[in-house]
Design a protein around this motif. Structure first.
Motif, mmCIF file in Angstrom:
data_model
loop_
_atom_site.group_PDB
_atom_site.id
_atom_site.type_symbol
_atom_site.label_atom_id
_atom_site.label_comp_id
_atom_site.label_asym_id
_atom_site.label_seq_id
_atom_site.Cartn_x
_atom_site.Cartn_y
_atom_site.Cartn_z
ATOM 1 N N THR A 181 -2.594 -4.702 9.179
ATOM 2 C CA THR A 181 -2.665 -3.072 9.206
ATOM 3 C C THR A 181 -3.700 -2.753 9.938
ATOM 4 O O THR A 181 -4.727 -3.653 10.085
ATOM 5 C CB THR A 181 -2.398 -2.366 7.820
ATOM 6 N N ASP B 185 -5.789 -1.165 8.463
ATOM 7 C CA ASP B 185 -6.949 -0.933 7.480
ATOM 8 C C ASP B 185 -7.635 -2.467 7.193
ATOM 9 O O ASP B 185 -8.346 -2.459 6.285
ATOM 10 C CB ASP B 185 -6.203 -0.450 6.185
ATOM 11 N N HIS C 283 -0.212 3.990 2.141
ATOM 12 C CA HIS C 283 -0.916 4.741 3.346
ATOM 13 C C HIS C 283 -0.131 4.494 4.651
ATOM 14 O O HIS C 283 0.753 3.840 4.690
ATOM 15 C CB HIS C 283 -2.375 4.170 3.626
ATOM 16 N N GLY D 30 -6.120 -3.896 13.039
ATOM 17 C CA GLY D 30 -7.430 -3.803 12.468
ATOM 18 C C GLY D 30 -8.459 -4.709 13.061
ATOM 19 O O GLY D 30 -8.253 -5.014 14.388
ATOM 20 N N ASP E 228 0.913 -1.095 -0.190
ATOM 21 C CA ASP E 228 -0.232 -0.011 -0.015
ATOM 22 C C ASP E 228 1.028 1.244 0.042
ATOM 23 O O ASP E 228 2.226 1.017 0.126
ATOM 24 C CB ASP E 228 -0.841 -0.009 1.256
ATOM 25 N N LYS F 288 -13.463 -3.688 3.592
ATOM 26 C CA LYS F 288 -12.642 -4.090 2.486
ATOM 27 C C LYS F 288 -13.188 -5.360 1.952
ATOM 28 O O LYS F 288 -12.619 -5.725 0.766
ATOM 29 C CB LYS F 288 -11.183 -4.208 2.822
ATOM 30 N N ASN G 164 -0.071 3.250 7.130
ATOM 31 C CA ASN G 164 -0.554 2.059 7.979
ATOM 32 C C ASN G 164 0.538 1.176 7.939
ATOM 33 O O ASN G 164 0.745 0.188 7.016
ATOM 34 C CB ASN G 164 -2.088 1.557 7.436
ATOM 35 N N LEU H 248 -3.703 -4.456 2.944
ATOM 36 C CA LEU H 248 -4.349 -4.484 4.002
ATOM 37 C C LEU H 248 -3.744 -5.260 5.018
ATOM 38 O O LEU H 248 -4.058 -5.193 6.368
ATOM 39 C CB LEU H 248 -5.629 -5.031 3.799
ATOM 40 N N THR I 257 -10.169 -4.025 7.614
ATOM 41 C CA THR I 257 -11.650 -4.177 8.469
ATOM 42 C C THR I 257 -12.632 -4.379 7.355
ATOM 43 O O THR I 257 -12.444 -4.608 6.152
ATOM 44 C CB THR I 257 -11.721 -2.473 8.649
#
Length: 467
Positions: free
Chosen positions: A425, A427, A201, A286, A199, A432, A203, A422, A429
């Protein structure tokens, strides 16, 4: 749901004697027709997604050994029972307990600024403030002479590659597992790495690390991808860069969780088992939706749909929600040890632990005499966009310890192009997760498990000598 007689349950526990291979394994025509109906039923429903939603919403993050992990075990028992499985039970799994309390880091000095990072599982706590030394990859760090990093922080800036089959994760995860020990051998006081992720991000990606025997562990953490970029740019300016990182985490005794198992009893060969499953625990950043609530939801739903049929397949369908996969495959190892004398009774196994992307291929390590049956499975899965892929890939993580003992495995390969955006991380969740993709997975696992349980002949599970 069918009642389970004492005789059948006893047969299942002890395992039936499985005859040696005599002819090519094949799947009867009627089973193929039933599997087609199962496929369509699964595609029309959303059970797998609803189970995934339930686990991530009602329990949330499930770090192994935590209070939430214990609640997840209770949740899984209740969910199997709610879904009408014939038999539900738990098996204890004990392991070292690692806890995370807090973490922060920042560049100090003339370019002072915060950094987004997370401790690697297994890292000790501590406060390190030191100059950072960058290494392009693990090989470069492992080549650093002893003492060359005395009092410094080693930073491995390896960028993981994106791939549908997740093949870029191997080199990335090796930085996490081997980097800290290499840093310590060179004298480092701390370890940082670019997250093993794809990614862009802020995160950071956590994950377990290990320290070689005889080394004193040092605080070890992963930077988010943008923060690794930022640190790299600062170092490229040619001036020393100092970082302060404070980790409050570490080992805290032992914990006991459980493998949770639900079973649909076979109609004529209940002592023979087709195993599917995922892992119940997750990392704590997460809510563990793609890793691995989706796998639990997919396989629980597949077993439920098979259990709803008017006639069960010949063999039993066993769905396992494995304990503590994330920190060392503890649940998978415990299962393999417990059933070491029942390798032949376990016909074949497949694990869903690569997110919630659509399945695009089926492959297996089964011998050639069973490959025709796998091609028959692929024929029923073809409308799902799934093709036969021979013996490509390997067993899922939790079934790999049992596969090493001779268990036959199958791989239902999911599209993991975005999985490592993801993975591990904050993220990871539920938003997704695509309900339609989950339904496609449920359809594939339903077809696989039902046809494997209905096959005439075996898939080659044979005990292997152990060292």
């Amino acid at each position: 749901m069918r009642a389970v007689s004492l005789a059948l349950a006893t047969s299942l526990i002890l395992g039936a004697a499985i005859p040696a291979h005599a002819a090519d394994t094949r799947i009867p025509d009627q089973a193929m027709k039933t599997a087609e109906q199962l496929r369509e039923t699964a595609l029309e429903g959303d059970l797998g997604y609803r189970i995934t939603e339930s686990l991530t919403t009602e329990i949330g993050p499930r770090l192994a050994g935590s209070e939430a992990d214990a609640r997840a075990v209770q949740w899984a028992v209740a969910k199997f029972e709610e879904l009408g499985y014939d038999r539900v039970w738990t098996e204890p799994v004990t392991f070292p307990k690692w806890v995370r309390r807090s973490e922060n880091a920042r560049v100090v000095g003339p370019n002072a600024q915060p950094l987004s990072l997370t401790a690697l599982g297994g890292s000790p706590g501590g406060h390190v403030e030191a100059e950072v030394v960058r290494f392009a990859d693990l090989d470069a760090l492992e080549a650093a002479p002893a003492g060359s990093l005395d009092g410094k922080i080693a930073f491995v800036d390896y960028r993981m590659e994106r791939a549908r089959d997740g093949s870029g994760y191997g080199p990335g995860s090796r930085v996490r597992s081997r980097g800290p020990s290499a840093a310590i051998r060179a004298g480092a006081a701390g370890f940082l790495m670019r997250s093993a992720g794809t990614d862009s991000h802020r995160n950071p990606h956590t994950g377990i690390t290990r320290f070689d025997e005889g080394l004193d562990p040092v605080p070890s953490a992963a930077l988010s991808v943008p923060d690794a970029d930022q640190l790299g740019r600062l170092l490229a300016m040619g001036k020393p860069v100092r970082v302060s990182m404070v980790l409050d985490c570490g080992w805290d005794g032992e914990a006991t969780s459980h493998n949770v198992i639900g079973e649909i009893t076979g109609s004529s060969k209940p002592g023979e088992v087709v195993l599917i499953g995922g892992h119940l625990d997750s990392w704590d950043l997460g809510t563990g939706a793609v890793d691995d609530a989706a796998g639990v939801g997919i396989t629980m739903a597949a077993g439920k749909l098979i259990g709803d049929l008017p006639q069960a397949p010949a063999r039993s369908i066993r769905v396992v929600a494995f304990a503590n996969e994330e920190q060392g495959l503890y649940g998978g190892k415990a299962y393999a040890e417990k059933y070491a004398d029942q390798v032949r009774a376990h016909q074949i196994a497949a694990e869903s632990d690569f997110g919630a992307g659509r399945i695009y291929a089926i492959s297996t390590g089964a011998p050639e005499y069973a490959q025709g049956a796998v091609r028959q499975m692929a024929e029923v899965m073809a409308p799902l966009g799934i093709e036969y892929a021979g013996d490509a890939g390997g067993p899922g993580p939790d079934i790999s310890p049992f596969a090493a003992r001779g268990l036959a495995w199958a791989r239902l390969a999911q599209d993991g192009t975005d999985y490592f955006d993801l993975h591990h991380t904050p993220d990871d969740t539920l938003d997704k997760v695509d309900p339609e993709a989950v339904a496609q997975n449920v359809a594939a696992y339903s077809v696989f498990a039902y046809l494997a349980a209905s096959a005439e002949g075996d898939f080659g599970s044979t005990p292997k000598p152990q060292e």
